[in-house]
Design a protein around this motif. Structure first.
Motif, PDB file in Angstrom:
ATOM      1  N   ASP A 160      56.263  16.507  57.046  1.00 48.29           N
ATOM      2  CA  ASP A 160      57.048  16.313  55.825  1.00 48.29           C
ATOM      3  C   ASP A 160      57.626  17.674  55.448  1.00 48.29           C
ATOM      4  O   ASP A 160      56.894  18.587  55.097  1.00 48.29           O
ATOM      5  CB  ASP A 160      56.147  15.769  54.716  1.00 48.29           C
ATOM      6  N   SER A 189      64.244  15.783  51.468  1.00 48.80           N
ATOM      7  CA  SER A 189      63.043  15.883  52.295  1.00 48.80           C
ATOM      8  C   SER A 189      63.366  15.263  53.631  1.00 48.80           C
ATOM      9  O   SER A 189      64.182  14.355  53.716  1.00 48.80           O
ATOM     10  CB  SER A 189      61.883  15.070  51.735  1.00 48.80           C
ATOM     11  N   ILE A 196      61.199  13.562  56.734  1.00 48.96           N
ATOM     12  CA  ILE A 196      59.888  13.144  57.214  1.00 48.96           C
ATOM     13  C   ILE A 196      60.046  12.686  58.655  1.00 48.96           C
ATOM     14  O   ILE A 196      60.853  11.816  58.952  1.00 48.96           O
ATOM     15  CB  ILE A 196      59.302  12.008  56.361  1.00 48.96           C
TER      16      ILE A 196
END
Length: 127
Positions: free
Chosen positions: A101, A109, A111
């Motif tokens: 992450d 973000s 991931i």
């Protein structure tokens, strides 16, 4: 040799996802030819291993993130030419999954997750 890679451009960022089935140090040219900003590579060796570290540096990879329990086979996230600045980095994993992450600024973000084996779906939801 032909490789199957997924390359996607999101805004100004070019993201490549490729399960390299190990041996990334010998296949890195195919990845670099796509000119990604970020590459997510399941089943790659740790970038701490000398043979891969040398190949990554030669092809403009400036940041590496990796997670796995076996130095020969884990999940790698590689940044080319300082394309992104990672503010934080967290890894989690279970028996059949690994997750990276990566926080990019205040608004994004990324991931990356690689799963395998029996029970991986349930495990992926819990990591």
């Amino acid at each position: 040799m032909t490789y199957r890679l997924l390359a996607v451009t999101m805004g100004s960022m070019r993201l490549v996802v490729w399960n390299c089935h190990q041996g990334l140090d010998k296949k890195i040219g195919a990845l670099a030819d796509l000119r990604p900003d970020v590459a997510i590579i399941p089943e790659c060796a740790s970038p701490q291993l000398p043979r891969l570290a040398c190949a990554l540096a030669k092809h403009g990879i400036t940041k590496t993130f990796w997670n796995g329990s076996n130095q020969q086979k884990g999940l790698g996230l590689f940044v080319f030419n300082n394309a992104i600045h990672a503010e934080s980095f967290e890894t989690r994993g279970g028996r059949y999954s690994v997750k990276i992450d990566l926080k990019i600024g205040e608004e994004a973000s990324l991931i990356a997750m690689w799963t395998q084996g029996p029970g991986y779906v349930e495990e992926a939801h819990s990591t």
